[in-house]
Design a protein around this motif. Structure first.
Motif, PDB file in Angstrom:
ATOM      1  N   ILE A 134       0.776  -1.398   0.115  1.00 46.97           N
ATOM      2  CA  ILE A 134       0.081   0.054  -0.093  1.00 46.97           C
ATOM      3  C   ILE A 134       0.905   1.250   0.104  1.00 46.97           C
ATOM      4  CG2 ILE A 134      -1.522   1.485   1.588  1.00 46.97           C
ATOM      5  CD1 ILE A 134      -3.058  -1.258   2.254  1.00 46.97           C
ATOM      6  N   ARG A 135       0.458   2.138  -0.900  1.00 55.57           N
ATOM      7  CA  ARG A 135       0.935   3.664  -0.658  1.00 55.57           C
ATOM      8  C   ARG A 135      -0.402   4.505  -0.615  1.00 55.57           C
ATOM      9  NH1 ARG A 135       3.646   6.870  -4.827  1.00 55.57           N
ATOM     10  NH2 ARG A 135       3.059   5.165  -6.345  1.00 55.57           N
ATOM     11  N   ARG A 136      -0.323   5.228   0.662  1.00 59.35           N
ATOM     12  CA  ARG A 136      -1.202   6.066   1.022  1.00 59.35           C
ATOM     13  C   ARG A 136      -1.279   7.379   0.318  1.00 59.35           C
ATOM     14  NH1 ARG A 136      -1.893  11.366   3.948  1.00 59.35           N
ATOM     15  NH2 ARG A 136      -3.926  11.130   5.061  1.00 59.35           N
ATOM     16  N   LEU A 137      -2.336   7.993  -0.584  1.00 59.89           N
ATOM     17  CA  LEU A 137      -2.144   9.181  -1.138  1.00 59.89           C
ATOM     18  C   LEU A 137      -3.438  10.277  -0.472  1.00 59.89           C
ATOM     19  CD1 LEU A 137      -1.969   8.091  -4.694  1.00 59.89           C
ATOM     20  CD2 LEU A 137      -0.023   8.645  -3.138  1.00 59.89           C
ATOM     21  N   LEU A 138      -3.230  11.314  -0.537  1.00 60.99           N
ATOM     22  CA  LEU A 138      -4.287  12.190  -0.040  1.00 60.99           C
ATOM     23  C   LEU A 138      -4.520  13.224  -1.015  1.00 60.99           C
ATOM     24  CD1 LEU A 138      -5.897  13.699   2.188  1.00 60.99           C
ATOM     25  CD2 LEU A 138      -3.959  15.102   2.782  1.00 60.99           C
ATOM     26  N   GLU A 139      -5.890  13.295  -1.381  1.00 61.23           N
ATOM     27  CA  GLU A 139      -6.545  14.322  -2.294  1.00 61.23           C
ATOM     28  C   GLU A 139      -7.608  15.226  -1.589  1.00 61.23           C
ATOM     29  OE1 GLU A 139      -7.270  16.718  -4.406  1.00 61.23           O
ATOM     30  OE2 GLU A 139      -5.785  15.450  -5.512  1.00 61.23           O
ATOM     31  N   PRO A 140      -7.076  16.284  -1.026  1.00 61.88           N
ATOM     32  CA  PRO A 140      -8.055  17.086  -0.423  1.00 61.88           C
ATOM     33  C   PRO A 140      -9.246  17.693  -1.264  1.00 61.88           C
ATOM     34  CG  PRO A 140      -6.180  18.471  -0.862  1.00 61.88           C
ATOM     35  CD  PRO A 140      -5.675  17.048  -1.344  1.00 61.88           C
ATOM     36  N   ALA A 141      -9.143  18.028  -2.677  1.00 57.03           N
ATOM     37  CA  ALA A 141     -10.448  18.292  -3.414  1.00 57.03           C
ATOM     38  C   ALA A 141     -11.435  17.168  -3.492  1.00 57.03           C
ATOM     39  CB  ALA A 141      -9.884  18.596  -4.844  1.00 57.03           C
ATOM     40  N   PRO A 142     -12.592  17.717  -2.856  1.00 57.21           N
ATOM     41  CA  PRO A 142     -13.515  16.507  -2.974  1.00 57.21           C
ATOM     42  C   PRO A 142     -14.067  16.137  -4.312  1.00 57.21           C
ATOM     43  CG  PRO A 142     -14.596  18.679  -2.518  1.00 57.21           C
ATOM     44  CD  PRO A 142     -12.954  18.874  -2.559  1.00 57.21           C
ATOM     45  N   GLY A 143     -14.411  14.857  -4.560  1.00 61.45           N
ATOM     46  CA  GLY A 143     -14.861  14.213  -5.822  1.00 61.45           C
ATOM     47  C   GLY A 143     -14.071  13.263  -6.408  1.00 61.45           C
ATOM     48  N   LEU A 144     -14.599  11.995  -6.793  1.00 62.50           N
ATOM     49  CA  LEU A 144     -14.254  10.778  -7.208  1.00 62.50           C
ATOM     50  C   LEU A 144     -13.050  11.168  -8.586  1.00 62.50           C
ATOM     51  CD1 LEU A 144     -13.619   7.713  -7.104  1.00 62.50           C
ATOM     52  CD2 LEU A 144     -15.902   7.551  -8.574  1.00 62.50           C
ATOM     53  N   SER A 145     -13.453  12.001  -9.337  1.00 61.65           N
ATOM     54  CA  SER A 145     -12.451  12.449 -10.471  1.00 61.65           C
ATOM     55  C   SER A 145     -11.259  13.118  -9.931  1.00 61.65           C
ATOM     56  CB  SER A 145     -13.367  13.237 -11.401  1.00 61.65           C
ATOM     57  OG  SER A 145     -14.187  12.655 -12.274  1.00 61.65           O
ATOM     58  N   ASN A 146     -11.321  14.047  -8.888  1.00 65.44           N
ATOM     59  CA  ASN A 146     -10.036  14.399  -8.451  1.00 65.44           C
ATOM     60  C   ASN A 146      -9.201  13.364  -7.734  1.00 65.44           C
ATOM     61  OD1 ASN A 146     -10.500  17.368  -8.840  1.00 65.44           O
ATOM     62  ND2 ASN A 146     -11.893  17.457  -7.304  1.00 65.44           N
ATOM     63  N   ALA A 147      -9.996  12.658  -7.249  1.00 64.69           N
ATOM     64  CA  ALA A 147      -9.147  11.222  -6.382  1.00 64.69           C
ATOM     65  C   ALA A 147      -8.521  10.560  -7.616  1.00 64.69           C
ATOM     66  CB  ALA A 147     -10.060  10.516  -5.810  1.00 64.69           C
ATOM     67  N   ASN A 162      -7.511  11.222 -10.510  1.00 62.83           N
ATOM     68  CA  ASN A 162      -6.422  12.098 -11.207  1.00 62.83           C
ATOM     69  C   ASN A 162      -5.264  12.061 -10.097  1.00 62.83           C
ATOM     70  OD1 ASN A 162      -7.863  12.693 -13.536  1.00 62.83           O
ATOM     71  ND2 ASN A 162      -8.812  14.316 -12.557  1.00 62.83           N
ATOM     72  N   CYS A 163      -5.423  12.103  -8.984  1.00 67.80           N
ATOM     73  CA  CYS A 163      -4.461  12.054  -8.059  1.00 67.80           C
ATOM     74  C   CYS A 163      -3.844  10.611  -8.395  1.00 67.80           C
ATOM     75  CB  CYS A 163      -4.986  12.440  -6.545  1.00 67.80           C
ATOM     76  SG  CYS A 163      -3.838  11.947  -5.171  1.00 67.80           S
ATOM     77  N   ALA A 164      -4.571   9.743  -8.062  1.00 69.12           N
ATOM     78  CA  ALA A 164      -3.886   8.205  -8.293  1.00 69.12           C
ATOM     79  C   ALA A 164      -3.139   8.207  -9.540  1.00 69.12           C
ATOM     80  CB  ALA A 164      -5.032   7.201  -8.128  1.00 69.12           C
ATOM     81  N   LEU A 165      -3.922   8.805 -10.854  1.00 65.79           N
ATOM     82  CA  LEU A 165      -3.089   8.829 -12.124  1.00 65.79           C
ATOM     83  C   LEU A 165      -1.685   9.402 -12.133  1.00 65.79           C
ATOM     84  CD1 LEU A 165      -2.860   8.149 -15.007  1.00 65.79           C
ATOM     85  CD2 LEU A 165      -4.462  10.193 -15.320  1.00 65.79           C
ATOM     86  N   GLY A 166      -1.710  10.248 -11.146  1.00 66.32           N
ATOM     87  CA  GLY A 166      -0.364  11.389 -11.340  1.00 66.32           C
ATOM     88  C   GLY A 166       0.693  10.554 -10.521  1.00 66.32           C
ATOM     89  N   ALA A 167       0.476   9.488  -9.545  1.00 66.20           N
ATOM     90  CA  ALA A 167       1.090   8.993  -8.847  1.00 66.20           C
ATOM     91  C   ALA A 167       1.751   7.390  -9.188  1.00 66.20           C
ATOM     92  CB  ALA A 167       0.817   8.807  -7.288  1.00 66.20           C
ATOM     93  N   ALA A 168       0.786   6.978  -9.929  1.00 64.32           N
ATOM     94  CA  ALA A 168       0.956   5.641 -10.440  1.00 64.32           C
ATOM     95  C   ALA A 168       2.356   5.141 -11.227  1.00 64.32           C
ATOM     96  CB  ALA A 168      -0.100   5.202 -11.527  1.00 64.32           C
ATOM     97  N   THR A 216      -7.580  12.957 -18.664  1.00 69.11           N
ATOM     98  CA  THR A 216      -7.742  13.324 -17.280  1.00 69.11           C
ATOM     99  C   THR A 216      -9.178  12.966 -17.107  1.00 69.11           C
ATOM    100  OG1 THR A 216      -8.293  15.651 -17.652  1.00 69.11           O
ATOM    101  CG2 THR A 216      -5.988  14.999 -16.883  1.00 69.11           C
ATOM    102  N   PHE A 217      -9.704  12.413 -15.844  1.00 67.95           N
ATOM    103  CA  PHE A 217     -11.020  12.393 -15.412  1.00 67.95           C
ATOM    104  C   PHE A 217     -11.853  13.979 -15.417  1.00 67.95           C
ATOM    105  CE2 PHE A 217      -9.071   8.442 -14.128  1.00 67.95           C
ATOM    106  CZ  PHE A 217      -9.913   7.554 -14.647  1.00 67.95           C
ATOM    107  N   ASP A 218     -12.791  13.942 -16.106  1.00 66.29           N
ATOM    108  CA  ASP A 218     -13.707  15.099 -15.787  1.00 66.29           C
ATOM    109  C   ASP A 218     -14.121  15.431 -14.501  1.00 66.29           C
ATOM    110  OD1 ASP A 218     -15.398  17.359 -16.059  1.00 66.29           O
ATOM    111  OD2 ASP A 218     -16.378  16.487 -18.025  1.00 66.29           O
ATOM    112  N   THR A 219     -13.694  16.478 -13.862  1.00 64.69           N
ATOM    113  CA  THR A 219     -13.909  17.043 -12.473  1.00 64.69           C
ATOM    114  C   THR A 219     -15.357  17.205 -12.363  1.00 64.69           C
ATOM    115  OG1 THR A 219     -12.947  18.938 -12.573  1.00 64.69           O
ATOM    116  CG2 THR A 219     -11.710  17.320 -11.892  1.00 64.69           C
ATOM    117  N   GLN A 220     -15.947  17.693 -13.336  1.00 66.39           N
ATOM    118  CA  GLN A 220     -17.360  17.906 -13.279  1.00 66.39           C
ATOM    119  C   GLN A 220     -18.566  16.770 -13.195  1.00 66.39           C
ATOM    120  OE1 GLN A 220     -18.670  21.302 -13.007  1.00 66.39           O
ATOM    121  NE2 GLN A 220     -16.406  21.506 -12.783  1.00 66.39           N
TER     122      GLN A 220
END
Length: 312
Positions: free
Chosen positions: A60-73, A75-81, A177-181
């Motif tokens: 496991i690697r734990r990441l934190l995405e403070p901006a709410p929303g599944l798309s934001n999360a 995109n965070c995973a994509l950036g760290a993968a 990227t995943f659409d944050t809307q």
């Protein structure tokens, strides 16, 4: 091969604990290395405690995405993968023992494919009400259920995997990227962030394959085993469809397309009549149609809330 498994989570520590515990049973091929990214989407519960509990047994690697929303999360995973293939699932899923191995095999068998998707079956909490138990396939989309065929086939724009169980090669995915809307977040229930992205990949000439052996079960809590939930889901779906495809310069009547107003009125009549005169299989289809059209109307800013159709 190096694989990234990504799980995005928001305030569902109990379910996440079961999801991660089930991953201990994964049969991973000896030549495969993998990492498990768990994206904490600004949780306020015991999510971090749960992640730490599984650190010894899972990579496991734990990441934190403070901006709410599944798309934001996502995109965070994509950036760290770091993997060459990203396998996506949810925090309320039980994966099959051969889930990861099936995606690895698919990546080898279809080297030109950019993405893959597998089976998602419901995992009901308790015993669902009879109207749902006997007809859940009629509204399967509302539970992220995907059970298409027992043999592989190429995806098309109208048949795509769902977010609870899909995999994408990291190289092609980094151009998107995943659409944050879109994607579930505290103030919106509009799904479709993954299907929108995969549709764009197909439009750009990339391909994807259905992999039936890659199986998961998706949790359906009692709170979703109601017509209220179904109405809210299809209402959100209608909003997303309209916002993605609304035509500039479209003729409106009091802020609304006249054809849509007529369709909503007709769908409402069929749904309410069906609740009295028809079997659940019939009125569930009418509920989905009516709620979707109401959501489309809402996207024009005129339908401010779901109405009595959402009664239990």
């Amino acid at each position: 091969m190096f694989i990234t498994v990504a799980v995005c989570t928001w305030n569902r520590a109990g379910l996440l604990d079961r999801t991660l515990a089930h991953m201990h049973k994964l049969a991973v091929r000896p030549e495969v290395d993998w990492e498990l990214l768990v994206v904490n989407n600004n949780c306020t519960d015991d999510t971090d405690t749960v992640i730490r509990r599984h650190e010894g047994a899972l990579p496991i690697r734990r990441l934190l995405e403070p901006a709410p929303g599944l798309s934001n999360a996502r995109n965070c995973a994509l950036g760290a993968a770091r993997g060459e293939l990203i396998v996506w699932t949810d925090d309320d899923v039980l994966v099959d023992e051969h889930w990861l191995a099936s995606y690895c095999e698919a990546a080898d068998c279809y080297p030109n494919a950019a993405f893959f998707g597998g089976q998602v079956l419901p995992w009901f909490e308790g015993t669902p009400p009879p109207w749902l138990r006997d007809n859940w396939r009629t509204v399967a989309d509302a539970f992220a259920v995907r059970d298409l065929d027992d043999k592989p086939f190429p995806f098309c724009r109208h048949v795509l995997p769902y977010g609870a169980n899909f995999a994408v090669r990291t190289g092609p995915l980094r151009h998107y990227t995943f659409d944050t809307q879109l994607g579930f977040r505290p103030d919106s229930q509009m799904p479709g962030e993954e299907t929108t992205l995969l549709t764009q990949m197909l439009s750009d000439g990339l391909t994807g394959w259905w992999i039936p052996e890659a199986r998961v079960r998706h949790f359906v809590p009692r709170s979703r085993q109601t017509t209220r939930y179904l109405f809210a889901f299809f209402h959100g779906y209608g909003q997303g469809v309209t916002r993605a495809g609304r035509m500039p310069g479209e003729r409106l009547w009091f802020g609304r397309p006249p054809w849509l107003c007529r369709m909503v009125a007709g769908a409402a009549l069929r749904y309410y009549t069906g609740r009295v005169c028809s079997q659940p299989k019939v009125w569930l289809r009418e509920l989905a149609r009516y709620a979707t059209l109401r959501g489309r109307l809402h996207a024009y800013g005129v339908d401010q809330h779901a109405d009595g159709a959402a009664k239990r």
